[in-house]
Scaffold this active site. Structure first.
Site, PDB file in Angstrom:
ATOM      1  N   HIS A  96     -33.435   8.788  46.365  1.00  0.00           N
ATOM      2  CA  HIS A  96     -32.185   9.534  46.532  1.00  0.00           C
ATOM      3  C   HIS A  96     -31.679   9.943  45.144  1.00  0.00           C
ATOM      4  O   HIS A  96     -31.674   9.122  44.224  1.00  0.00           O
ATOM      5  CB  HIS A  96     -31.150   8.661  47.250  1.00  0.00           C
TER       6      HIS A  96
ATOM      7  N   GLY B 221     -28.417   2.971  58.235  1.00  0.00           N
ATOM      8  CA  GLY B 221     -27.357   3.784  57.635  1.00  0.00           C
ATOM      9  C   GLY B 221     -27.928   4.958  56.865  1.00  0.00           C
ATOM     10  O   GLY B 221     -29.146   5.149  56.809  1.00  0.00           O
ATOM     11  N   VAL B 222     -27.025   5.733  56.266  1.00  0.00           N
ATOM     12  CA  VAL B 222     -27.473   6.863  55.433  1.00  0.00           C
ATOM     13  C   VAL B 222     -27.389   6.428  53.965  1.00  0.00           C
ATOM     14  O   VAL B 222     -26.296   6.214  53.438  1.00  0.00           O
ATOM     15  CB  VAL B 222     -26.596   8.116  55.691  1.00  0.00           C
ATOM     16  N   ASP B 223     -28.554   6.248  53.337  1.00  0.00           N
ATOM     17  CA  ASP B 223     -28.651   5.863  51.924  1.00  0.00           C
ATOM     18  C   ASP B 223     -27.957   4.526  51.637  1.00  0.00           C
ATOM     19  O   ASP B 223     -27.299   4.359  50.604  1.00  0.00           O
ATOM     20  CB  ASP B 223     -28.064   6.986  51.019  1.00  0.00           C
TER      21      ASP B 223
ATOM     22  N   MET C  33     -35.401  15.214  54.830  1.00  0.00           N
ATOM     23  CA  MET C  33     -33.979  15.492  54.935  1.00  0.00           C
ATOM     24  C   MET C  33     -33.393  15.207  56.321  1.00  0.00           C
ATOM     25  O   MET C  33     -32.360  15.762  56.680  1.00  0.00           O
ATOM     26  CB  MET C  33     -33.715  16.947  54.514  1.00  0.00           C
ATOM     27  N   ARG C  34     -34.039  14.331  57.084  1.00  0.00           N
ATOM     28  CA  ARG C  34     -33.451  13.909  58.366  1.00  0.00           C
ATOM     29  C   ARG C  34     -33.227  12.403  58.368  1.00  0.00           C
ATOM     30  O   ARG C  34     -33.980  11.663  57.722  1.00  0.00           O
ATOM     31  CB  ARG C  34     -34.360  14.294  59.533  1.00  0.00           C
TER      32      ARG C  34
ATOM     33  N   ALA D  31     -36.621  12.120  36.048  1.00  0.00           N
ATOM     34  CA  ALA D  31     -36.479  10.659  36.174  1.00  0.00           C
ATOM     35  C   ALA D  31     -37.101  10.161  37.485  1.00  0.00           C
ATOM     36  O   ALA D  31     -37.744   9.101  37.522  1.00  0.00           O
ATOM     37  CB  ALA D  31     -35.003  10.280  36.101  1.00  0.00           C
ATOM     38  N   GLU D  32     -36.942  10.929  38.564  1.00  0.00           N
ATOM     39  CA  GLU D  32     -37.531  10.534  39.860  1.00  0.00           C
ATOM     40  C   GLU D  32     -39.047  10.384  39.748  1.00  0.00           C
ATOM     41  O   GLU D  32     -39.624   9.443  40.302  1.00  0.00           O
ATOM     42  CB  GLU D  32     -37.211  11.589  40.927  1.00  0.00           C
TER      43      GLU D  32
HETATM   44  C1  GAR Z   1     -35.427  14.969  45.501  1.00  0.00           C
HETATM   45  O1  GAR Z   1     -34.530  15.222  44.451  1.00  0.00           O
HETATM   46  C2  GAR Z   1     -34.971  13.799  46.339  1.00  0.00           C
HETATM   47  O2  GAR Z   1     -34.305  12.828  45.590  1.00  0.00           O
HETATM   48  C3  GAR Z   1     -34.033  14.477  47.312  1.00  0.00           C
HETATM   49  O3  GAR Z   1     -34.681  15.680  47.637  1.00  0.00           O
HETATM   50  C4  GAR Z   1     -35.450  16.112  46.520  1.00  0.00           C
HETATM   51  C5  GAR Z   1     -36.853  16.414  47.011  1.00  0.00           C
HETATM   52  O4  GAR Z   1     -37.608  17.021  46.014  1.00  0.00           O
HETATM   53  N1  GAR Z   1     -33.826  13.670  48.471  1.00  0.00           N
HETATM   54  C6  GAR Z   1     -32.658  13.567  49.085  1.00  0.00           C
HETATM   55  O5  GAR Z   1     -31.666  14.163  48.755  1.00  0.00           O
HETATM   56  C7  GAR Z   1     -32.680  12.619  50.274  1.00  0.00           C
HETATM   57  N2  GAR Z   1     -31.344  12.293  50.664  1.00  0.00           N
HETATM   58  P1  GAR Z   1     -39.182  17.133  46.128  1.00  0.00           P
HETATM   59  O6  GAR Z   1     -39.503  17.783  47.469  1.00  0.00           O
HETATM   60  O7  GAR Z   1     -39.557  18.018  44.978  1.00  0.00           O
HETATM   61  O8  GAR Z   1     -39.756  15.758  46.009  1.00  0.00           O
END
Ligand code: GAR
Length: 211
Positions: free
Chosen positions: A129, A163-165, A110-111, A193-194
């Protein structure tokens, strides 16, 4: 082709090593890392997680890394909320180089990534993301989607740039927004889905950098 990874020029993959090595950076519970590590254990990832690093001492991803037998480290990020200090990022790079990684996977980190890491692994940092980029960059993208009233949300794997995302999109999965969804229920659906998308894209990326 020899592996052109910045950490070990001229390295050829040893037959016993399943594909290139990658480092994982995470700040949270690590469910995306778990999906990657399970694919690795099953022998379907085509790449090996070599180290897990976190900017949060209590992040669940650290014990999870140990559970999978992967070296883990907490790296104090310094005083800023949204980025690491240059010194802290240099330390991060040092750990990644010592672990001889060929690419880096952000899994809920998250940085914002700055020059030391970007320059050490150009074009070799992946992020997941929780939105269909370019929509809803930044924090809590699922909540942004819900508040915007869109019928569809999802997740994106992309290369990280300054950049950011904003980096090149490598893959996306779509999920519906259902009536009655809360931020939590929508995020949970996106996470399912991730966990399918990230291992699939990491496998493709690993194959591509091996030539
Ligand atoms: C996930 O949903 C990921 O997409 C999001 O944080 C979560 C981490 O979950 N990432 C962001 O928002 C980055 N900008 P996890 O620790 O269970 O993998």
């Amino acid at each position: 082709m020899n592996n052109p990874g910045p950490s070990r020029p001229g390295f050829s993959f040893a037959p016993e090593i399943p594909g290139p090595r990658f480092g994982v950076l995470g700040s949270g519970k690590g469910s995306n890392f778990r999906a990657l590590a399970e694919a690795w254990k099953e022998g379907t990832l085509g790449a090996t997680p070599a180290i897990v690093l976190s900017d949060i001492e209590t992040a669940g991803i650290l014990p999870l890394g140990r559970e999978f037998g992967i070296p883990t480290h907490f790296l104090p990020p310094g005083p800023f909320r949204t980025k690491m200090t240059p010194e802290a990022e240099e330390e991060l790079v040092r750990h990644l180089r010592e672990a001889r990684v060929d690419f880096v996977v952000l899994a809920g980190f998250m940085r914002v990534i700055k020059a030391p890491l970007l320059e050490a692994f150009p074009g070799r940092i992946l992020n997941i993301h929780p939105s269909l980029l370019p929509a809803f960059r930044g924090l809590e993208a699922w909540r942004q989607a819900l508040e915007a009233g869109v019928p569809e949300a999802g997740c994106t794997v992309h290369l990280v740039d300054a950049g950011v995302d904003t980096g090149k999109i490598l893959g996306q999965s779509r999920v519906p927004v259902l009536s009655g969804d809360t931020a939590e229920s929508l995020h949970a659906r996106i996470q399912v889905a991730e966990h399918e998308l990230y291992p699939r894209i990491v496998r493709e990326f690993a194959k591509q950098i091996q030539g």
